[in-house]
Design an enzyme around this catalytic site. Structure first.
Site, short mmCIF file in Angstrom:
data_model
loop_
_atom_site.label_atom_id
_atom_site.label_comp_id
_atom_site.label_asym_id
_atom_site.label_seq_id
_atom_site.Cartn_x
_atom_site.Cartn_y
_atom_site.Cartn_z
N ARG A 37 0.83 -1.22 0.00
CA ARG A 37 0.00 0.00 0.00
C ARG A 37 0.86 1.27 0.00
NH1 ARG A 37 -5.07 -1.86 3.82
NH2 ARG A 37 -6.37 -2.46 2.07
N LYS A 199 -18.41 -14.94 3.64
CA LYS A 199 -19.84 -14.62 3.73
C LYS A 199 -20.53 -14.41 2.38
CE LYS A 199 -20.14 -12.16 8.09
NZ LYS A 199 -20.25 -10.75 8.47
N GLY A 357 -8.22 -6.92 -0.10
CA GLY A 357 -8.48 -7.70 1.10
C GLY A 357 -7.74 -9.01 1.09
N GLY A 381 -13.27 -3.76 0.35
CA GLY A 381 -14.66 -3.28 0.46
C GLY A 381 -14.97 -2.27 -0.63
#
Ligand code: AMP
Length: 402
Positions: A37, A199, A357, A381
């Protein structure tokens, strides 16, 4: 897509530019485990320094919840950024910043201490955020938003601040937008979307938005078991979101109606406990109910037959988007599926994007490099929400529209 870029900022030499970066890097005992990053922010920072700006980089790190948490200081990031830029990068507390910045020469760079040490950064109350945003705005003549990982958040530094000064998207945010644009608008076909992770509920929005354009949907990871349960399979003690079974059925019906091929696992690596020592048993998907001793089996990775089917679908595609590991890749016995998908994306000659992620972390940990894929997103996200077709506050404020 349109968004204001760096080229629109009127910058005189010595202009003070606050750059909202995403330096939320993984730290192990104070040492940066992956500086991806920080490297991703360099094009914007170098360009601004080259234009003679005084650069004030700012970021959050972790979740200090509005308290000063010394372990979440950005000091290691300031040191690494200094090495990469080959310049001193002083770390500034907010109260000493105005004086230090006012005295700085063109081409200087600073890093502000962790923005989330202030509770106002993430406050739900706009007036509270606004006071903090004004404090940041007072440091700068212009603002650049380059922290793609936070553009889906309505927070002081990535939303309110951008309204208080001339503002623009940095080069990283522009690169992320143009990669997402390829997935949203006229992608080359066959177009395959590979989803995993824990999920189903996190991925339904992106499935619904992309379904009309894609040719194949590959489902692995923990989320596959809710789909398998919806299709009538017994799933033992694997992850499942029973409240989402109807959504899965609706996705399957709508995929069929739109001619989208849905691939789910046909074999699974299971264990009866989730531990680093657990050995994997490979079982057909029709046989997950119980483990060797009669204990309930837990599906923790896709099996080799599924790996081969998924890899073939990926390699023969012209566009691939992948988000979410195929299994519990943190345990070596259950990392195989995720690595097989990463290899297949590397071998695909079309446009390949790895969502941020866990999937990005997994490919980096496994030693793949940026050049093995067309794009590795820096925001998990944010990239999912963008592909869901949502209006992201931190982009809307930069004049962005689809
Ligand atoms: P997400 O945050 O939804 O992208 O999920 C990432 C997490 O899903 C990782 O920590 C994986 O270990 C976990 N995961 C993937 N597959 C499984 C599985 N079959 N069972 C339990 N956890 C899983």
């Amino acid at each position: 897509m349109t968004v204001r870029t760096l080229d629109t900022l009127p910058l005189h030499p010595g202009a003070r530019v606050l750059v909202r970066c995403d330096f939320n890097v993984p730290l192990h005992e104070g040492v940066i485990a992956d500086d991806g990053r920080i490297r991703a922010a360099l094009p914007t920072l170098r360009e601004l320094l080259g234009r003679g700006a005084v650069v004030i980089a700012a970021s959050h790190l972790g979740r200090p919840k509005g308290q000063v948490v010394p372990e979440l200081s950005l000091a290691p990031v300031a040191a690494r950024l200094g090495e990469l830029l080959d310049l001193p990068v002083p770390l500034l507390a907010l109260d000493e910043a105005p004086d230090r910045i006012d005295r700085a020469a063109p081409g200087s760079v600073f890093l502000l201490e962790n923005l989330r040490f202030s509770p106002a950064e993430t406050s739900a109350e706009e007036p509270v955020r606004r006071v903090f945003a004004q404090q940041l705005a007072d440091l700068a003549d212009a603002v650049v938003s380059d922290g793609f990982g936070v553009v889906h958040r309505e927070q002081a530094s990535c939303f309110d601040l951008e309204r208080l000064r001339p503002s623009a998207a940095g080069r990283l945010v522009c690169a992320e937008l143009s990669a997402s644009e390829r997935l949203l608008n006229h992608p080359e076909r066959p177009y395959t979307v590979v989803l995993g992770g824990s999920k189903v509920s996190d991925k339904l929005g992106v499935i619904r938005n992309l379904l009309p354009q894609i040719d194949r949907l590959l489902i692995g990871g923990g989320m596959a078991f809710t789909f398998l349960a919806a299709m009538g399979s017994r799933i033992g003690a694997s992850l499942c979101e029973p409240s989402r079974i109807d959504d899965c059925l609706e996705v399957l019906r709508s995929a069929e109606a739109q001619g989208v091929e849905v691939l789910v696992p046909t074999d699974i690596r299971t264990a009866t406990e989730v531990t680093a020592e657990a050995a994997a048993s490979i079982v057909p998907v029709t046989d997950i109910e119980s483990g060797p001793g009669g204990d309930a089996a837990i599906g923790l990775d896709i099996g080799p037959e599924t790996e081969a089917r998924f890899a073939e679908a990926i390699r023969s595609s012209r566009t691939v988007f992948w988000n979410g590991p195929m299994g519990m890749f943190e345990l070596p016995a259950f990392a195989s599926g995720t690595l097989a998908i990463a290899r297949a994306l590397r071998d695909c000659t079309g446009f390949t994007m790895v969502g941020g992620g866990d999937s990005a972390a997994a490919v980096r940990q496994a030693g793949f490099s940026e050049s093995d894929f067309s794009h590795i997103s820096t925001g998990g996200g944010a990239s999912l929400e963008l592909l869901e077709g949502k209006a992201l506050p931190g982009l809307t404020v930069l004049g962005w529209s689809l």
